[in-house]
Scaffold this active site. Sequence first.
Site, PDB file in Angstrom:
ATOM      1  N   TRP A  65       2.524  -3.441  35.222  1.00 32.11           N
ATOM      2  CA  TRP A  65       2.802  -4.785  34.703  1.00 32.11           C
ATOM      3  C   TRP A  65       1.531  -5.413  34.191  1.00 32.11           C
ATOM      4  O   TRP A  65       0.425  -5.016  34.563  1.00 32.11           O
ATOM      5  CB  TRP A  65       3.565  -5.658  35.697  1.00 32.11           C
ATOM      6  CG  TRP A  65       3.004  -5.831  37.099  1.00 32.11           C
ATOM      7  CD1 TRP A  65       2.009  -5.106  37.703  1.00 32.11           C
ATOM      8  CD2 TRP A  65       3.432  -6.792  38.066  1.00 32.11           C
ATOM      9  NE1 TRP A  65       1.808  -5.547  38.974  1.00 32.11           N
ATOM     10  CE2 TRP A  65       2.651  -6.584  39.233  1.00 32.11           C
ATOM     11  CE3 TRP A  65       4.393  -7.800  38.066  1.00 32.11           C
ATOM     12  CZ2 TRP A  65       2.820  -7.367  40.387  1.00 32.11           C
ATOM     13  CZ3 TRP A  65       4.544  -8.572  39.213  1.00 32.11           C
ATOM     14  CH2 TRP A  65       3.767  -8.344  40.355  1.00 32.11           C
ATOM     15  N   ASN A  66       1.719  -6.386  33.297  1.00 27.67           N
ATOM     16  CA  ASN A  66       0.592  -7.037  32.630  1.00 27.67           C
ATOM     17  C   ASN A  66       0.748  -8.546  32.724  1.00 27.67           C
ATOM     18  O   ASN A  66       1.830  -9.053  32.998  1.00 27.67           O
ATOM     19  CB  ASN A  66       0.564  -6.674  31.142  1.00 27.67           C
ATOM     20  CG  ASN A  66       0.632  -5.173  30.909  1.00 27.67           C
ATOM     21  OD1 ASN A  66      -0.100  -4.416  31.520  1.00 27.67           O
ATOM     22  ND2 ASN A  66       1.537  -4.752  30.044  1.00 27.67           N
ATOM     23  N   HIS A  73       2.136 -21.196  19.666  1.00 24.41           N
ATOM     24  CA  HIS A  73       2.372 -21.011  18.228  1.00 24.41           C
ATOM     25  C   HIS A  73       1.679 -19.730  17.759  1.00 24.41           C
ATOM     26  O   HIS A  73       0.730 -19.753  16.985  1.00 24.41           O
ATOM     27  CB  HIS A  73       1.909 -22.248  17.455  1.00 24.41           C
ATOM     28  CG  HIS A  73       2.674 -23.473  17.856  1.00 24.41           C
ATOM     29  ND1 HIS A  73       3.704 -23.996  17.110  1.00 24.41           N
ATOM     30  CD2 HIS A  73       2.602 -24.225  18.982  1.00 24.41           C
ATOM     31  CE1 HIS A  73       4.223 -25.029  17.745  1.00 24.41           C
ATOM     32  NE2 HIS A  73       3.571 -25.196  18.890  1.00 24.41           N
ATOM     33  N   HIS A  83       6.240 -30.826  18.544  1.00 25.54           N
ATOM     34  CA  HIS A  83       5.006 -30.238  17.994  1.00 25.54           C
ATOM     35  C   HIS A  83       4.275 -31.234  17.093  1.00 25.54           C
ATOM     36  O   HIS A  83       3.055 -31.223  17.012  1.00 25.54           O
ATOM     37  CB  HIS A  83       5.376 -28.978  17.205  1.00 25.54           C
ATOM     38  CG  HIS A  83       4.230 -28.275  16.558  1.00 25.54           C
ATOM     39  ND1 HIS A  83       3.006 -28.099  17.179  1.00 25.54           N
ATOM     40  CD2 HIS A  83       4.115 -27.678  15.336  1.00 25.54           C
ATOM     41  CE1 HIS A  83       2.200 -27.434  16.357  1.00 25.54           C
ATOM     42  NE2 HIS A  83       2.836 -27.177  15.243  1.00 25.54           N
TER      43      HIS A  83
HETATM   44 MN    MN Z   1       3.973 -23.528  14.877  1.00 22.24          MN
END
Ligand code: MN
Length: 263
Positions: A65-66, A73, A83
Amino acid sequence: MSAKNTLETLAKALLSGDVKVVDLTAPLGPDTPLIKLPPEIGKNTPKIEVHTISNYDKDGPFWAWNWFKLGEHSGTHFDAPVHWITGKDHPNNTTDTIPVSNFVAPVCVIDCSAEVAKNPDFLLTADGVKAWEKNHGAIPKGAWVLMRSGWSKRNGSEAEFLNADNTGPHSPGPTVDCINYIIERGAIGWGVETVGTDAGQAGGMDPPFPAHNLMHKANRYGLASLVNLDQLPATGAVLIAAPLKFVRGTGSPLRVLALVPNS
Ligand code: MN
């Protein structure tokens, strides 16, 4: 047809291949191209990092696993209304609160690839959208509008993808009147093949960055760095684009899929 029959028909069509699933997502990893803002404008999103926790070794003998470091974004990603400052006060404007019914929607694809091949700064206008509607019918309320530009062919090289020179980035996008028109039509979102939803030179528009400023002001969404738009029909496909449920997230990398009739 009843809703139950519709779903049964869809399930059969998916199994038979009459409806195919097209992946509109670019690979996500340390080599994924990321937007580069000039330092005088603001900070940048960090390079993506992937770190091993274990790889069937002393740190975890039977498993791999990582963990990763990843900006919201990055790569093929979703822009939520929060945003942008113009969308910050809407209800349900973050990745964890947007109604899930908005993540599955019809999709209109406007092919601008010939124009963009001639001019990387090509801008799609409201008149361009109206010309498309003459051929394909009105953009239905609640549909995604995607700008097919061919730009994703550059996705393997950050320099080609960002296409910046001493006058800034040069990549296609929408005009202010284009975005105002699709909002008037009731589009749920605006999606592109480029690194962000706006054109490279959109900082000089009024308002600056109209795909961000106006779409998010209208509590609507964005999709950036899409691929395989040349595999979609102009109309008739269904888009599935569900961001991760980041708490108060302003955006999210995601897997974008399209259900497409196999003609
Ligand atoms: Mn974006």
